[in-house]
Design a protein around this motif. Structure first.
Motif, PDB file in Angstrom:
ATOM      1  N   GLY A 181       0.797  -1.227   0.000  1.00  0.00           N
ATOM      2  CA  GLY A 181       0.000   0.000   0.000  1.00  0.00           C
ATOM      3  C   GLY A 181       0.824   1.270   0.000  1.00  0.00           C
ATOM      4  O   GLY A 181       0.373   2.307   0.463  1.00  0.00           O
ATOM      5  N   PHE A 182       2.060   1.201  -0.541  1.00  0.00           N
ATOM      6  CA  PHE A 182       2.964   2.366  -0.600  1.00  0.00           C
ATOM      7  C   PHE A 182       3.331   2.842   0.806  1.00  0.00           C
ATOM      8  O   PHE A 182       3.504   4.040   1.039  1.00  0.00           O
ATOM      9  CB  PHE A 182       2.354   3.520  -1.383  1.00  0.00           C
ATOM     10  CG  PHE A 182       2.242   3.295  -2.871  1.00  0.00           C
ATOM     11  CD1 PHE A 182       2.376   2.035  -3.430  1.00  0.00           C
ATOM     12  CD2 PHE A 182       1.982   4.348  -3.720  1.00  0.00           C
ATOM     13  CE1 PHE A 182       2.259   1.826  -4.793  1.00  0.00           C
ATOM     14  CE2 PHE A 182       1.862   4.160  -5.091  1.00  0.00           C
ATOM     15  CZ  PHE A 182       2.000   2.892  -5.635  1.00  0.00           C
ATOM     16  N   ALA A 183       3.454   1.935   1.740  1.00  0.00           N
ATOM     17  CA  ALA A 183       3.815   2.311   3.108  1.00  0.00           C
ATOM     18  C   ALA A 183       5.146   3.059   3.115  1.00  0.00           C
ATOM     19  O   ALA A 183       6.088   2.688   2.406  1.00  0.00           O
ATOM     20  CB  ALA A 183       3.911   1.071   3.988  1.00  0.00           C
ATOM     21  N   GLY A 184       5.225   4.117   3.912  1.00  0.00           N
ATOM     22  CA  GLY A 184       6.429   4.919   4.010  1.00  0.00           C
ATOM     23  C   GLY A 184       6.578   5.973   2.933  1.00  0.00           C
ATOM     24  O   GLY A 184       7.594   6.679   2.897  1.00  0.00           O
ATOM     25  N   HIS A 185       5.578   6.108   2.076  1.00  0.00           N
ATOM     26  CA  HIS A 185       5.643   7.092   0.989  1.00  0.00           C
ATOM     27  C   HIS A 185       4.652   8.230   1.217  1.00  0.00           C
ATOM     28  O   HIS A 185       3.713   8.116   2.022  1.00  0.00           O
ATOM     29  CB  HIS A 185       5.369   6.415  -0.348  1.00  0.00           C
ATOM     30  CG  HIS A 185       6.521   5.601  -0.849  1.00  0.00           C
ATOM     31  ND1 HIS A 185       7.558   6.150  -1.551  1.00  0.00           N
ATOM     32  CD2 HIS A 185       6.797   4.274  -0.706  1.00  0.00           C
ATOM     33  CE1 HIS A 185       8.436   5.204  -1.861  1.00  0.00           C
ATOM     34  NE2 HIS A 185       7.998   4.044  -1.349  1.00  0.00           N
ATOM     35  N   ALA A 186       4.872   9.332   0.519  1.00  0.00           N
ATOM     36  CA  ALA A 186       4.034  10.526   0.616  1.00  0.00           C
ATOM     37  C   ALA A 186       3.415  10.809  -0.756  1.00  0.00           C
ATOM     38  O   ALA A 186       4.098  10.696  -1.785  1.00  0.00           O
ATOM     39  CB  ALA A 186       4.851  11.725   1.085  1.00  0.00           C
ATOM     40  N   ALA A 225      -2.500   3.092  -3.034  1.00  0.00           N
ATOM     41  CA  ALA A 225      -1.568   3.713  -2.092  1.00  0.00           C
ATOM     42  C   ALA A 225      -2.254   3.976  -0.752  1.00  0.00           C
ATOM     43  O   ALA A 225      -2.066   5.029  -0.136  1.00  0.00           O
ATOM     44  CB  ALA A 225      -1.028   5.017  -2.682  1.00  0.00           C
ATOM     45  N   HIS A 226      -3.019   3.013  -0.270  1.00  0.00           N
ATOM     46  CA  HIS A 226      -3.840   3.228   0.924  1.00  0.00           C
ATOM     47  C   HIS A 226      -3.009   3.424   2.185  1.00  0.00           C
ATOM     48  O   HIS A 226      -3.477   3.996   3.170  1.00  0.00           O
ATOM     49  CB  HIS A 226      -4.815   2.068   1.116  1.00  0.00           C
ATOM     50  CG  HIS A 226      -4.150   0.727   1.237  1.00  0.00           C
ATOM     51  ND1 HIS A 226      -3.656   0.232   2.412  1.00  0.00           N
ATOM     52  CD2 HIS A 226      -3.906  -0.223   0.282  1.00  0.00           C
ATOM     53  CE1 HIS A 226      -3.137  -0.968   2.207  1.00  0.00           C
ATOM     54  NE2 HIS A 226      -3.275  -1.269   0.912  1.00  0.00           N
ATOM     55  N   ALA A 227      -1.751   2.964   2.170  1.00  0.00           N
ATOM     56  CA  ALA A 227      -0.902   3.127   3.356  1.00  0.00           C
ATOM     57  C   ALA A 227       0.018   4.341   3.259  1.00  0.00           C
ATOM     58  O   ALA A 227       0.753   4.629   4.197  1.00  0.00           O
ATOM     59  CB  ALA A 227      -0.063   1.869   3.577  1.00  0.00           C
ATOM     60  N   ALA A 228      -0.018   5.052   2.140  1.00  0.00           N
ATOM     61  CA  ALA A 228       0.827   6.236   1.973  1.00  0.00           C
ATOM     62  C   ALA A 228       0.233   7.414   2.742  1.00  0.00           C
ATOM     63  O   ALA A 228      -0.967   7.467   3.019  1.00  0.00           O
ATOM     64  CB  ALA A 228       0.967   6.586   0.501  1.00  0.00           C
TER      65      ALA A 228
END
Length: 313
Positions: A189-194, A215-218
């Motif tokens: 989920g694109f963790a750690g991204h903005a 990108a649900h974790a961004a």
């Protein structure tokens, strides 16, 4: 004929109609191409001459009184008639001279349409071309504009519409951003991204709505109402964002983020009123921009050049 009737001119009536249509003095002023104080003074002077109120002032704007409302049907008919006369006069033009008013929006108007219009104007010194970039849908039947570039379909009657290009979008990030954060992984989920998105007032935008589930974790670091702000945020290395490929590919510091999803496409459409079909300056400009968009096809949609198929939004 009464004294007050003789003192009313068409500008007064157009002011009343614009206020009724748009609901506020500021919105009416934008539609008329003038200032809010001018619209307010014109309305106040007219109401004083009539000795009656045409609008009630409310917290959210202006609402037509019974008298004001009774005038609207006639004013609409007068406006339609005046617009028809204007179109007929414009259609009788026999040369490449005069004014052409064009409306577009956001990056398309700035990066694509404006250079085309400038080049066309340089080829024909007798023309004066005005470009207005605005999200407002201009009424071509009322001659608010002669030509309009849009992504959505035209809904007004008696318009000629042409699909003249396909604009692809993709996720972009700056090279230094990717060096610091690594490439995003759809699986986490694109963790750690903005990520930067359009503001919520834009609703579900076709070229962007596929990204949030992916990108649900961004972290959402910015919401704004224009893609130029997105471009600035991505260029600064602060976030990733969905950008038109024409903008993203022209930036040497940006990289297209590879994803399994095909690049979404939005059709670019050109519209004008059918009464202007045979007007030389309109016909010449339409032919010119159609040819120009054909030359830009690979930049607007890199997938064409790369041999991939996009998915139309």
């Amino acid at each position: 004929m009464s004294e007050w009737t003789m003192s009313i001119d068409w500008d007064d009536l157009k002011t009343v109609l614009a206020i009724a249509r748009h609901g506020t003095l500021s919105a009416a002023a934008r539609a008329l191409g003038t200032s809010q104080p001018t619209v307010g003074r014109r309305l106040e002077a007219l109401e004083q001459r009539l000795g009656a109120k045409l609008f009630d002032r409310e917290a959210i704007g202006l609402r037509a009184t019974a008298l004001g409302h009774s005038l609207l049907e006639g004013l609409e008919q007068m406006d339609s008639g005046a617009a028809a006369v204007q179109r007929q006069v414009a259609a009788r033009d026999t040369g490449l001279s005069g004014e052409i008013r064009v409306t577009s929006l956001d990056w398309l108007g700035d990066e694509v349409v404006a250079p085309m219009l400038a080049r066309f104007g340089a080829l024909h010194p007798g023309l004066e071309i005005e470009l207005v970039n605005d999200t407002r849908v201009y009424n071509l039947a009322r001659r608010e504009a002669d030509l309009a570039f849009r992504f959505g379909a035209f809904t007004q009657e008696n318009l000629i519409e042409r699909r003249i290009g396909e604009a692809a979008y993709a996720l972009y990030a700056a090279e230094d951003y990717l060096q610091r954060h690594g490439r995003p992984e759809p699986g986490d989920g694109f963790a750690g991204h903005a990520v930067a998105y359009l503001d919520r007032a834009a609703g579900e935008v076709p070229h962007e709505q596929w990204l949030p589930p992916l990108a649900h974790a961004a972290r959402t670091v910015l919401r704004c109402n224009g893609l130029r702000a997105h471009l600035a945020a991505v260029r600064a290395g602060a976030a990733m964002a969905v950008l038109p490929c024409l903008l993203g590919e022209r930036e040497p510091s940006l990289r297209r983020v590879p994803l399994a999803q095909a690049m979404p496409l939005r059709s670019v459409r050109l519209g004008f009123h059918s009464d202007l079909r045979d007007t030389p300056r309109i016909r010449a400009l339409v032919d010119y921009v159609v040819a120009q968009f054909a030359e830009l096809a690979d930049e607007l949609n890199p997938a064409m050049k790369e041999g991939a198929e996009g998915k139309r939004a």
